[in-house]
Design a protein around this motif. Structure first.
Motif, short mmCIF file in Angstrom:
data_model
loop_
_atom_site.label_atom_id
_atom_site.label_comp_id
_atom_site.label_asym_id
_atom_site.label_seq_id
_atom_site.Cartn_x
_atom_site.Cartn_y
_atom_site.Cartn_z
N ASP A 62 0.83 -1.20 0.00
CA ASP A 62 0.00 0.00 0.00
C ASP A 62 0.86 1.25 0.00
OD1 ASP A 62 -2.33 -1.53 0.15
OD2 ASP A 62 -2.25 -1.60 2.33
N MET A 63 0.36 2.29 -0.65
CA MET A 63 0.99 3.62 -0.61
C MET A 63 -0.10 4.62 -0.23
SD MET A 63 3.30 3.44 -4.09
CE MET A 63 4.18 4.95 -3.73
N MET A 244 8.08 -2.83 -5.09
CA MET A 244 8.04 -1.73 -4.12
C MET A 244 9.12 -0.70 -4.41
SD MET A 244 7.25 -3.64 -0.49
CE MET A 244 7.28 -2.10 0.44
N THR A 248 8.35 3.15 -5.28
CA THR A 248 8.92 4.24 -4.49
C THR A 248 9.61 5.27 -5.38
OG1 THR A 248 9.27 2.73 -2.62
CG2 THR A 248 10.51 4.79 -2.61
N ASN A 263 11.07 9.86 2.00
CA ASN A 263 9.82 9.80 1.23
C ASN A 263 8.78 10.73 1.85
OD1 ASN A 263 10.96 7.82 -0.37
ND2 ASN A 263 10.12 6.14 0.84
N ILE A 267 4.87 3.80 2.39
CA ILE A 267 4.73 2.59 1.58
C ILE A 267 4.90 1.40 2.52
CG2 ILE A 267 7.17 2.67 0.90
CD1 ILE A 267 6.23 1.36 -1.79
#
Length: 411
Positions: A62-63, A244, A248, A263, A267
């Motif tokens: 998930d983000m 992932m 990212t 970030n 994430i």
């Protein structure tokens, strides 16, 4: 007398006392069957559940926007990160090139009152905006009607997919809501799909949910920012970390995060289901191994008893061998090898029966996968050798200590 001759003598002794050897081997076989059978069934269950969970979010990540708490535990003011915007998450969906399914969703409200004709619900309905991948990636099934089309998502059509309990509240016990209209927050929607009942154990209350196109949810938010969640589903679990990393990099590019900064979004790999499954199956394996071990312990005691009887019966034979020059080491080898041969015969039969019994148990509870547990087969055979050594050593040591003269006088 060399080792090869001892092995041959052990096999001859087993053949000469066939009934006793078979019964003893059966005791060992039952222990190995219980051990391998239980563990095979557990492996079959784990394989089946893992296959099912792979489509329910195990191989996903998930983000979403960072939670801005203002200050940390030390009272230091933390950096505030802006939320993910609709344009940013849509860019991600369009530009992400790793083979995957990308779901985009956001909760509009969980306090909505939904109406159909004169019927209305309590103000506790969850309204969720989503794209066409959301239903599949969350492991939901359409009982009646259909999912959203790409055209409806792209242009924000006023259509909805509703949960089963919600449909029952509006349409009765046998709901037929497809092609009818519902309304909430002053907007009418055409129902195009009815979700199959999910039950109370689901992550979200999908049975009391209305899913609408994400663009419509954004419009109905009336300027209030929504918390958008991207869920990326990967077919191959081994590629999740790579996917992932790519996600990212792409999101940092879209958000224009500077190299020296972290970030500006979260994430997270969705591993909770996989970890829970692993914990449960490890517990089952431990219990199954315990049951098998207790059974094998009983088998080893029975085998030791049989070997002690064999030593007593063959006292004169031991005396003759010692008189002809057999050393205590060779005498011990003979009886230990005999015990190991009996255990291996039982072990081979137990492994075969264990595989069959384990897969039959899996079949009986509706699991079609046929599992061949190579690990547990190897463990079972090693345990057989260990049981043979453990059970045969004391009788063999006793035989090697017999006095040859007294042995020859034994009747």
């Amino acid at each position: 007398m060399n080792l090869v001759e001892n092995i041959r003598e052990g096999l001859r002794s087993v053949k000469a006392n066939m009934l006793r050897s078979v019964l003893t081997a059966l005791i060992v076989a039952i222990g190995i069957t219980s051990l391998v059978g239980i563990l095979t069934a557990i492996d079959g269950i784990e394989y089946s559940v893992s296959e099912s969970l792979s489509s329910l979010g195990v191989n996903t990540f998930d983000m979403y926007s960072k939670w801005n708490r203002g200050t940390n535990q030390d009272g230091v003011k933390e950096k505030v990160y802006p939320r993910l915007t609709l344009s940013e998450v849509q860019k991600f969906v369009d530009q992400y090139n790793v083979p995957s399914s990308v779901s985009l969703s956001a909760r509009l409200t969980n306090l909505a009152e939904v109406k159909h004709g004169s019927q209305k619900t309590n103000p506790n309905v969850d309204i969720r905006g989503a794209n066409e991948e959301y239903i599949a990636i969350k492991g939901l099934n359409i009982q009646d009607g259909r999912n959203f089309s790409r055209f409806e998502i792209q242009y924000g059509s006023k259509v909805a997919v509703i949960g089963y309990k919600l449909a029952q509240a509006l349409y009765g016990d046998d709901p037929k809501p497809v092609n009818t209209e519902i309304s909430f927050k002053g907007t009418q929607f055409k129902v195009i799909g009815l979700l199959k009942e999910k039950g109370d154990l689901s992550e979200n209350n999908y049975d009391n949910m209305v899913i609408i196109p994400i663009l419509v949810a954004n419009q109905m938010a009336a300027g209030q920012p929504l918390r958008y969640v991207l869920t990326v589903g990967i077919q191959d679990a081994k590629q999740v970390d790579y996917a992932m990393g790519e996600a990212t990099g792409l999101m940092r590019k879209i958000r224009q995060d500077r190299v020296e900064n972290g970030n500006s979004f979260e994430i997270e790999k969705s591993e909770s289901l996989a970890q829970e499954l692993e914990s449960i199956t490890n517990g089952l394996r431990f219990g199954g191994f315990g049951v098998g071990f207790i059974t094998l312990l009983g088998a080893s005691i029975a085998l030791m008893n049989i070997m002690l009887v064999s030593v007593t019966e063959r006292t004169r034979e031991v005396g003759v061998r010692k008189a002809l020059g057999a050393t205590p080491l060779r005498i011990r080898q003979q009886f230990v090898i005999e015990a190991i041969v009996v255990c291996l015969l039982g072990g081979i039969g137990g492994v075969i029966l264990g595989i069959l019994v384990g897969n039959l148990i899996s079949k009986a509870i509706g699991i079609d996968a046929f599992v061949v547990p190579w690990l547990w087969m190897t463990v079972g055979m090693l345990i057989c050798i260990f049981v043979g050594l453990l059970s045969g050593y004391y009788p063999a040591h006793k035989a090697s200590k017999l006095d040859p003269i007294e042995s020859l006088r034994f009747e």
